[in-house]
Write an enzyme that holds these catalytic residues in place. Structure first.
Site, PDB file in Angstrom:
ATOM      1  N   TYR A  92      93.525 -20.359  69.941  1.00  0.00           N
ATOM      2  CA  TYR A  92      93.082 -19.234  69.130  1.00  0.00           C
ATOM      3  C   TYR A  92      94.061 -18.062  69.201  1.00  0.00           C
ATOM      4  O   TYR A  92      94.388 -17.557  70.282  1.00  0.00           O
ATOM      5  CB  TYR A  92      91.716 -18.792  69.640  1.00  0.00           C
ATOM      6  CG  TYR A  92      90.947 -17.854  68.751  1.00  0.00           C
ATOM      7  CD1 TYR A  92      90.240 -18.331  67.654  1.00  0.00           C
ATOM      8  CD2 TYR A  92      90.872 -16.498  69.030  1.00  0.00           C
ATOM      9  CE1 TYR A  92      89.490 -17.491  66.862  1.00  0.00           C
ATOM     10  CE2 TYR A  92      90.112 -15.642  68.242  1.00  0.00           C
ATOM     11  CZ  TYR A  92      89.432 -16.141  67.157  1.00  0.00           C
ATOM     12  OH  TYR A  92      88.673 -15.297  66.372  1.00  0.00           O
ATOM     13  N   SER A 187      91.399 -25.820  73.376  1.00  0.00           N
ATOM     14  CA  SER A 187      90.553 -24.697  72.982  1.00  0.00           C
ATOM     15  C   SER A 187      90.316 -24.743  71.464  1.00  0.00           C
ATOM     16  O   SER A 187      89.730 -25.696  70.965  1.00  0.00           O
ATOM     17  CB  SER A 187      91.183 -23.381  73.436  1.00  0.00           C
ATOM     18  OG  SER A 187      90.265 -22.325  73.319  1.00  0.00           O
ATOM     19  N   GLN A 188      90.802 -23.752  70.695  1.00  0.00           N
ATOM     20  CA  GLN A 188      90.690 -23.861  69.242  1.00  0.00           C
ATOM     21  C   GLN A 188      91.346 -25.146  68.757  1.00  0.00           C
ATOM     22  O   GLN A 188      90.810 -25.848  67.884  1.00  0.00           O
ATOM     23  CB  GLN A 188      91.356 -22.676  68.555  1.00  0.00           C
ATOM     24  CG  GLN A 188      91.406 -22.810  67.036  1.00  0.00           C
ATOM     25  CD  GLN A 188      92.192 -21.703  66.377  1.00  0.00           C
ATOM     26  OE1 GLN A 188      91.622 -20.806  65.783  1.00  0.00           O
ATOM     27  NE2 GLN A 188      93.509 -21.738  66.489  1.00  0.00           N
ATOM     28  N   ASP A 273      84.176 -22.659  83.000  1.00  0.00           N
ATOM     29  CA  ASP A 273      84.793 -22.098  81.791  1.00  0.00           C
ATOM     30  C   ASP A 273      83.824 -21.129  81.110  1.00  0.00           C
ATOM     31  O   ASP A 273      82.815 -21.548  80.551  1.00  0.00           O
ATOM     32  CB  ASP A 273      85.146 -23.242  80.845  1.00  0.00           C
ATOM     33  CG  ASP A 273      85.972 -22.794  79.648  1.00  0.00           C
ATOM     34  OD1 ASP A 273      86.042 -21.583  79.376  1.00  0.00           O
ATOM     35  OD2 ASP A 273      86.538 -23.678  78.972  1.00  0.00           O
ATOM     36  N   HIS A 303      88.870 -21.536  81.830  1.00  0.00           N
ATOM     37  CA  HIS A 303      89.321 -22.038  80.536  1.00  0.00           C
ATOM     38  C   HIS A 303      90.732 -22.629  80.573  1.00  0.00           C
ATOM     39  O   HIS A 303      91.130 -23.321  79.637  1.00  0.00           O
ATOM     40  CB  HIS A 303      89.228 -20.932  79.486  1.00  0.00           C
ATOM     41  CG  HIS A 303      89.338 -21.435  78.077  1.00  0.00           C
ATOM     42  ND1 HIS A 303      88.566 -22.461  77.584  1.00  0.00           N
ATOM     43  CD2 HIS A 303      90.161 -21.061  77.045  1.00  0.00           C
ATOM     44  CE1 HIS A 303      88.878 -22.702  76.330  1.00  0.00           C
ATOM     45  NE2 HIS A 303      89.846 -21.872  75.974  1.00  0.00           N
TER      46      HIS A 303
END
Length: 325
Positions: A92, A187-188, A273, A303
């Site tokens: 992100y 992640s994203q 996370d 994360h």
């Protein structure tokens, strides 16, 4: 940060009902078909770099609506094709960065396409180059609420379509074996990976790492970290918009894409996370339709997850599935 989510035993069994629109499949088949019908060319130009073991190309491919999307294409120098390929999606706020900045997969013998995320690239890293030429209604800071009034205008409709078209683009390259294309991202990028796994056929593997964009209704109520907290800020101003917002998000939920994905998959999850809570990752993993599925669990990580440890796990996983033949 201490553990704040379900216990490890509860997580392995966590398979919640996730809001799913009746026209989910029609929406996405129409979206992808329209973008493919829009046409456009895959173009590439070799870039001068100091690297001696691989070549880097500035590649542009047609994404959502045929709009140009930038990517770096990295090829092992001197390798003979057709080769297996990895299409990678970014986290992100980051962009594709500099040529050769992501070279692990090419160094391991794969063709590597690293997709720029439209409209992003100015929060961290070395920058991005792909605009998002679409406006939206009112939104909170960030990308997660852009166009959230309607799935047709929602930001991730364009991003997920770009991801599918990135797979189309790499399959068109003469150096690539189109039957041995894998997708990956953290992640994203993990959320985009899940979406593409549910939308693109014939993938040899999918590798979502600590994926974002999963089980929105639980995530938004569970964590106070961005990006999910962007939805909280939006709803704190647009009072009473909950049903409309979560109806839109249901078209983009990784758990719904996971129900339709059959490629061999390697997830990762970090049990501490606070950005992508572990139960949201397990919601997608436990709904994943394919039989060949694994999850690497990082018990005491946030994360950042497994970082290099996870890449080595991915490399071993993919070697078993993509390098033969």
């Amino acid at each position: 940060m201490p553990r704040f989510d379900l216990t490890p035993t509860e997580l392995t069994a966590y398979r919640p009902d996730v809001r799913e629109p009746d026209d989910f499949d029609d929406f996405w088949s129409r979206t992808i078909a329209e973008s493919r019908d829009a046409g456009g060319e895959v173009r590439r130009v070799r870039v001068d770099t100091p690297f001696t073991v691989f070549d880097v190309y500035d590649l542009t491919f047609p994404g959502f609506g045929g709009e140009p999307v930038s990517a770096w294409l990295t090829l092992p120098r001197g390798a003979t094709g057709p080769l297996p390929a990895v299409v990678e999606f970014n986290g992100y706020g980051g962009g594709r960065g500099l040529p050769g900045e992501r070279s692990d997969w090419a160094a391991a013998g794969y063709v590597h396409l690293f997709m720029d995320t439209r409209g992003q690239g100015s929060m961290w890293g070395s920058g991005g180059d792909t605009p998002d030429p679409h406006g939206s209604g009112p939104s909170a800071t960030g990308f997660l609420t852009r166009g959230i009034d309607d799935p047709e205008s929602y930001y991730y409709r364009r991003v997920f379509t770009d991801g599918v078209r990135a797979v189309d683009a790499v399959r068109s390259l003469p150096e690539v074996d189109p039957t041995r294309v894998a997708i990956a991202g953290g992640s994203q990028g993990g959320g985009i990976t899940l979406a593409v796994a549910g939308l693109a056929e014939g993938l040899v593997a999918a590798m979502p790492d600590v994926p974002f964009l999963c089980h929105f209704e639980r995530a938004v109520g569970l964590t106070d970290r961005d990006p999910y907290h962007e939805v909280v800020r939006y709803l704190s101003v647009h009072r009473g918009a909950d049903e409309r917002v979560f109806d839109t998000l249901s078209y983009f939920d990784g758990a719904n894409f996971a129900k339709r994905a059959t490629a061999p998959v390697l997830f990762s999850v970090a049990l501490m996370d606070p950005v992508c809570p572990p139960s949201t990752v397990y919601a997608a993993f436990n709904h994943y339709a394919g039989d060949d599925k694994r999850i690497e669990v990082y018990t005491h990580n946030q994360h950042e997850g497994g970082q290099a440890h996870q890449w080595f796990a991915q490399a071993a996983f993919l070697a078993e599935r993509a390098t033969a033949g």
